[in-house]
Motif scaffolding. Sequence first.
Motif, PDB file in Angstrom:
ATOM      1  N   LEU A 142       0.857  -1.217   0.011  1.00  0.00           N
ATOM      2  CA  LEU A 142      -0.052   0.035   0.015  1.00  0.00           C
ATOM      3  C   LEU A 142       0.763   1.309   0.020  1.00  0.00           C
ATOM      4  CD1 LEU A 142      -2.799  -0.904   2.637  1.00  0.00           C
ATOM      5  CD2 LEU A 142      -3.033  -0.869   0.058  1.00  0.00           C
ATOM      6  N   ALA A 143       2.065   1.191   0.654  1.00  0.00           N
ATOM      7  CA  ALA A 143       2.931   2.419   0.730  1.00  0.00           C
ATOM      8  C   ALA A 143       2.230   3.645   1.221  1.00  0.00           C
ATOM      9  CB  ALA A 143       3.679   2.680  -0.470  1.00  0.00           C
ATOM     10  N   LEU A 144       1.398   3.550   2.196  1.00  0.00           N
ATOM     11  CA  LEU A 144       0.870   4.789   2.782  1.00  0.00           C
ATOM     12  C   LEU A 144       1.239   5.281   4.101  1.00  0.00           C
ATOM     13  CD1 LEU A 144      -2.837   3.990   1.216  1.00  0.00           C
ATOM     14  CD2 LEU A 144      -1.031   5.454   0.352  1.00  0.00           C
ATOM     15  N   PRO A 145       1.966   6.275   4.141  1.00  0.00           N
ATOM     16  CA  PRO A 145       2.312   6.820   5.437  1.00  0.00           C
ATOM     17  C   PRO A 145       1.362   7.281   6.191  1.00  0.00           C
ATOM     18  CG  PRO A 145       3.811   7.722   3.628  1.00  0.00           C
ATOM     19  CD  PRO A 145       2.709   6.977   3.170  1.00  0.00           C
ATOM     20  N   GLY A 146       1.233   6.984   7.482  1.00  0.00           N
ATOM     21  CA  GLY A 146       0.151   7.388   8.493  1.00  0.00           C
ATOM     22  C   GLY A 146      -0.961   6.432   8.384  1.00  0.00           C
ATOM     23  N   VAL A 147      -0.817   5.497   7.620  1.00  0.00           N
ATOM     24  CA  VAL A 147      -1.818   4.214   7.580  1.00  0.00           C
ATOM     25  C   VAL A 147      -1.391   3.010   8.524  1.00  0.00           C
ATOM     26  CG1 VAL A 147      -3.285   2.697   6.179  1.00  0.00           C
ATOM     27  CG2 VAL A 147      -3.101   4.891   5.537  1.00  0.00           C
ATOM     28  N   SER A 148      -1.923   2.408   9.435  1.00  0.00           N
ATOM     29  CA  SER A 148      -1.675   1.676  10.274  1.00  0.00           C
ATOM     30  C   SER A 148      -2.288   0.192   9.541  1.00  0.00           C
ATOM     31  CB  SER A 148      -2.129   1.629  11.546  1.00  0.00           C
ATOM     32  OG  SER A 148      -1.686   2.555  12.261  1.00  0.00           O
ATOM     33  N   VAL A 149      -1.547  -1.030   9.459  1.00  0.00           N
ATOM     34  CA  VAL A 149      -1.959  -2.283   8.924  1.00  0.00           C
ATOM     35  C   VAL A 149      -1.948  -3.335  10.009  1.00  0.00           C
ATOM     36  CG1 VAL A 149      -1.707  -4.049   6.992  1.00  0.00           C
ATOM     37  CG2 VAL A 149      -1.056  -1.670   6.804  1.00  0.00           C
ATOM     38  N   VAL A 150      -3.083  -3.894  10.536  1.00  0.00           N
ATOM     39  CA  VAL A 150      -3.236  -4.429  11.792  1.00  0.00           C
ATOM     40  C   VAL A 150      -3.502  -5.855  11.329  1.00  0.00           C
ATOM     41  CG1 VAL A 150      -4.493  -4.658  13.998  1.00  0.00           C
ATOM     42  CG2 VAL A 150      -4.098  -2.329  13.082  1.00  0.00           C
ATOM     43  N   PRO A 151      -2.746  -6.812  11.998  1.00  0.00           N
ATOM     44  CA  PRO A 151      -3.052  -8.244  11.571  1.00  0.00           C
ATOM     45  C   PRO A 151      -4.033  -8.782  12.778  1.00  0.00           C
ATOM     46  CG  PRO A 151      -0.795  -7.980  12.965  1.00  0.00           C
ATOM     47  CD  PRO A 151      -1.310  -6.623  12.398  1.00  0.00           C
ATOM     48  N   ARG A 198     -11.967  10.019   3.099  1.00  0.00           N
ATOM     49  CA  ARG A 198     -10.632   9.363   3.238  1.00  0.00           C
ATOM     50  C   ARG A 198     -10.664   7.836   3.392  1.00  0.00           C
ATOM     51  NH1 ARG A 198      -5.935  11.263   7.886  1.00  0.00           N
ATOM     52  NH2 ARG A 198      -4.678   9.667   7.144  1.00  0.00           N
ATOM     53  N   ALA A 199     -11.754   7.259   3.944  1.00  0.00           N
ATOM     54  CA  ALA A 199     -11.681   5.681   4.021  1.00  0.00           C
ATOM     55  C   ALA A 199     -12.150   5.360   2.701  1.00  0.00           C
ATOM     56  CB  ALA A 199     -13.169   5.446   5.030  1.00  0.00           C
ATOM     57  N   ALA A 200     -13.054   5.925   1.733  1.00  0.00           N
ATOM     58  CA  ALA A 200     -13.187   5.790   0.636  1.00  0.00           C
ATOM     59  C   ALA A 200     -12.121   5.624  -0.276  1.00  0.00           C
ATOM     60  CB  ALA A 200     -14.230   6.545  -0.243  1.00  0.00           C
ATOM     61  N   ALA A 201     -11.004   6.515  -0.026  1.00  0.00           N
ATOM     62  CA  ALA A 201      -9.813   6.748  -0.855  1.00  0.00           C
ATOM     63  C   ALA A 201      -9.203   5.563  -0.673  1.00  0.00           C
ATOM     64  CB  ALA A 201      -9.096   8.027  -0.674  1.00  0.00           C
ATOM     65  N   LEU A 202      -9.098   5.386   0.762  1.00  0.00           N
ATOM     66  CA  LEU A 202      -8.006   4.166   1.213  1.00  0.00           C
ATOM     67  C   LEU A 202      -8.531   2.883   0.638  1.00  0.00           C
ATOM     68  CD1 LEU A 202      -5.712   2.997   2.751  1.00  0.00           C
ATOM     69  CD2 LEU A 202      -7.085   3.127   4.915  1.00  0.00           C
TER      70      LEU A 202
END
Length: 217
Positions: A142-151, A198-202
């Motif tokens: 995704l390479a998006l600073p500021g976005v957390s990816v949670v397992p 912002r959610a839709a863009a992500l």
Amino acid sequence: MSAQNSAAAHAVALRAGARKGLWRRLLAALGLGGARVRQADAEAARWAHGAAGEDATARLLAPLTRQGWHVRHDLRLPGRRFNLDHVLVSPCGTAVVVGDTKAWRRSWPTRVVQGRVRCGPDDRHEQVAKVAGYARLVGEALALPGVSVVPLLIVHGSPVAGGGFEAVVPNGRVWVLGTELVVPRLVGAVRTLPDSHRAAALARRVDAVLSPYGEGR
């Protein structure tokens, strides 16, 4: 696409492969398929069991869409062979949850023993660690600073200690939750005001980077 599509399709393919050819189909119909058919049927049953768990998780997560979550199922990273059971975008647009469903034995509890996740006598720590690895790869893609990816690992069947816990693995930390805590924990983790744009863009970014499992393989 059903959440159980790839797992269920694999189960069907295993059974069909063991019965390929007229003579094998005839023997299987008579209950004389031999070891090859029995082995294929046993493996197919395991895949079908997992598919049923994924489908149950999809139903569990469906109400989150009314709260602004974007929910996807059965995706893949291009160039990777594993599938991502569930991918969710938070309503604030700052987090992605990479979820993996497991259907474990009902009579065995899931808990941490000496730092490792176990289901009854079985060590399942490596399976938990894989989810952290999936999340890391998704974050890199995704390479998006500021976005957390949670397992997140969702356990069906087996009672999870305390309803859920955070497991420490070499790649980080993984939520391990029983089904009763999945939705409350996800909802409670969102501490930022919803931002539908912002959610839709992500979500669009997720759709651009990840593809339905089975496409482009």
